[in-house]
Design an enzyme around this catalytic site. Sequence first.
Site, mmCIF file in Angstrom:
data_model
loop_
_atom_site.group_PDB
_atom_site.id
_atom_site.type_symbol
_atom_site.label_atom_id
_atom_site.label_comp_id
_atom_site.label_asym_id
_atom_site.label_seq_id
_atom_site.Cartn_x
_atom_site.Cartn_y
_atom_site.Cartn_z
ATOM 1 N N ARG A 167 0.848 -1.208 0.000
ATOM 2 C CA ARG A 167 0.000 0.000 0.000
ATOM 3 C C ARG A 167 0.883 1.258 0.000
ATOM 4 N NH1 ARG A 167 -1.877 2.402 4.417
ATOM 5 N NH2 ARG A 167 -2.133 0.482 5.594
ATOM 6 N N ASP A 220 -6.167 18.198 -15.830
ATOM 7 C CA ASP A 220 -6.504 16.834 -16.236
ATOM 8 C C ASP A 220 -6.206 16.725 -17.728
ATOM 9 O OD1 ASP A 220 -7.870 14.576 -17.154
ATOM 10 O OD2 ASP A 220 -9.526 14.819 -15.738
ATOM 11 N N LYS A 248 -7.366 5.404 -20.021
ATOM 12 C CA LYS A 248 -7.601 5.852 -21.390
ATOM 13 C C LYS A 248 -6.335 5.640 -22.241
ATOM 14 C CE LYS A 248 -11.306 6.968 -19.138
ATOM 15 N NZ LYS A 248 -11.621 8.257 -18.576
ATOM 16 N N TYR A 257 -14.919 16.932 -16.172
ATOM 17 C CA TYR A 257 -15.318 15.525 -16.046
ATOM 18 C C TYR A 257 -16.330 15.360 -14.898
ATOM 19 C CZ TYR A 257 -14.865 10.482 -15.459
ATOM 20 O OH TYR A 257 -15.122 9.140 -15.351
HETATM 21 C C1 LIG Z 1 -12.049 8.804 -17.327
HETATM 22 C C2 LIG Z 1 -11.714 10.171 -16.898
HETATM 23 C C3 LIG Z 1 -11.428 10.476 -15.561
HETATM 24 C C4 LIG Z 1 -11.561 9.465 -14.445
HETATM 25 O O1 LIG Z 1 -10.696 8.411 -14.584
HETATM 26 P P1 LIG Z 1 -11.032 6.942 -14.036
HETATM 27 O O2 LIG Z 1 -9.831 6.170 -14.410
HETATM 28 O O3 LIG Z 1 -12.291 6.492 -14.707
HETATM 29 O O4 LIG Z 1 -11.242 7.061 -12.559
HETATM 30 C C5 LIG Z 1 -11.071 11.768 -15.244
HETATM 31 N N1 LIG Z 1 -10.996 12.728 -16.193
HETATM 32 C C6 LIG Z 1 -11.271 12.472 -17.482
HETATM 33 C C7 LIG Z 1 -11.181 13.577 -18.468
HETATM 34 C C8 LIG Z 1 -11.646 11.192 -17.885
HETATM 35 O O5 LIG Z 1 -11.933 10.958 -19.173
#
Ligand SMILES: *Cc1c(COP(=O)(O)O)cnc(C)c1O
Length: 387
Positions: free
Chosen positions: A55, A180, A205, A108
């Site tokens: 962890r 982000d 992604k 998001y």
């Molecule tokens: C998918 C996504 C997230 C969140 O990520 P997870 O891996 O699903 O927790 C945050 N910001 C954007 C722009 C995303 O596309």
Amino acid sequence: MKQATKLIHAGEGIDTGQTPSLTTPIYETSTFVFASVADVEQYQEGTLNGYLYSRYENPTVVAVEQKLAAVDGAERALLFSSGMAAIATAFITLLKAGDEIICCSAIYGGTFHILEDLLPKLGIARRFVSIDELKDPSMVIGPKTKLVWFESPINPTLRCIDIRAVAAACRKAGVLSGMDNTFASAVNQPILSMGIDLSMQSCTKYLNGHSDVTGGVLSGATALLAPMAKMRRLLGGIMDPMPAFALGRGMKTMPLRVLQHNANALSVARFLESHRNIERIYYPGLASHPDHAIAKGQMSGFGGMVTIDVRGGKDGAYRVFDRLKVIKRAASLGGVESICSLPMLTSQYGLTDEELAKAGVSKGMIRLSIGLEDASDLIADLDHALA
Ligand SMILES: *Cc1c(COP(=O)(O)O)cnc(C)c1O
């Protein structure tokens, strides 16, 4: 020793001698073995090079963090079990009661709900600002502002924000900038080199790229990330070794994949731009996009996301959606497989007509994550569905 004892210990922690493995093994272990009490003491004092508990840190995870830091051009990267775990850990570390976070209102959904549902419980104020207001952040930064948070390109209209301008305004005001970068990825958009303090990406992604891992990453300067690493131990959001291994493998081909996502999406966007059954197309790489100039100034490629407004509103979009064959109906993005989603039923689900309009989301909107299939097959699929 009896059989049960031998069975448990035989072969564990195997040593490969003078022929180390070429790739990083999966250290699927929750804990690490100390030779003596002296070693435990030294570990706690920080003089023993080793691990204590997964962890906290795990060798497979650390190896992938080095790749993540490399792709982001960062001093350090921290890997999490999801993008949301990364965002939550960053906010909880950086903000305290009485502070304010400024966030672009086009954000998001999960991030929106952290600001809306979690931060107020901790006494942290949040202020949502429009894309236009973010053009000059010095106008919205107040005495309590600690962090400005935004995305570019923004889901689903792929509006872009001038990253260098936000970073510079934050720096001047003595406020942290966090971004982000999930949609563009650091391959297309190296935001830390543009002055952003903290980068976050969902590894689910483009970073992993194979739609089989959920993960998130924070990257930036070592000093900024150190308290987040401590907080990650407490909140427990670190990624497990097994998915970390898969992520590390996926990342080795990331620059190649992203280049092909860019090329495929541009081909698809050019085809759709002149299609008679498309009312509008949103792709930052097209001159018709309202933020094309900003995108050109900060993206080396325009990414794999393409959004369209289909003629015939909701009925038209529903019909096209169901007629797609190669492009799968699924949430998420950034994988080798092309997928499509209806913002009205996913990211913008449950919004009123007024809220939809404010977000620039139409009922005939389809969002495409263009994958790595042959572009001609994707174009044929869309042409057939749109006919
Ligand atoms: C998918 C996504 C997230 C969140 O990520 P997870 O891996 O699903 O927790 C945050 N910001 C954007 C722009 C995303 O596309």
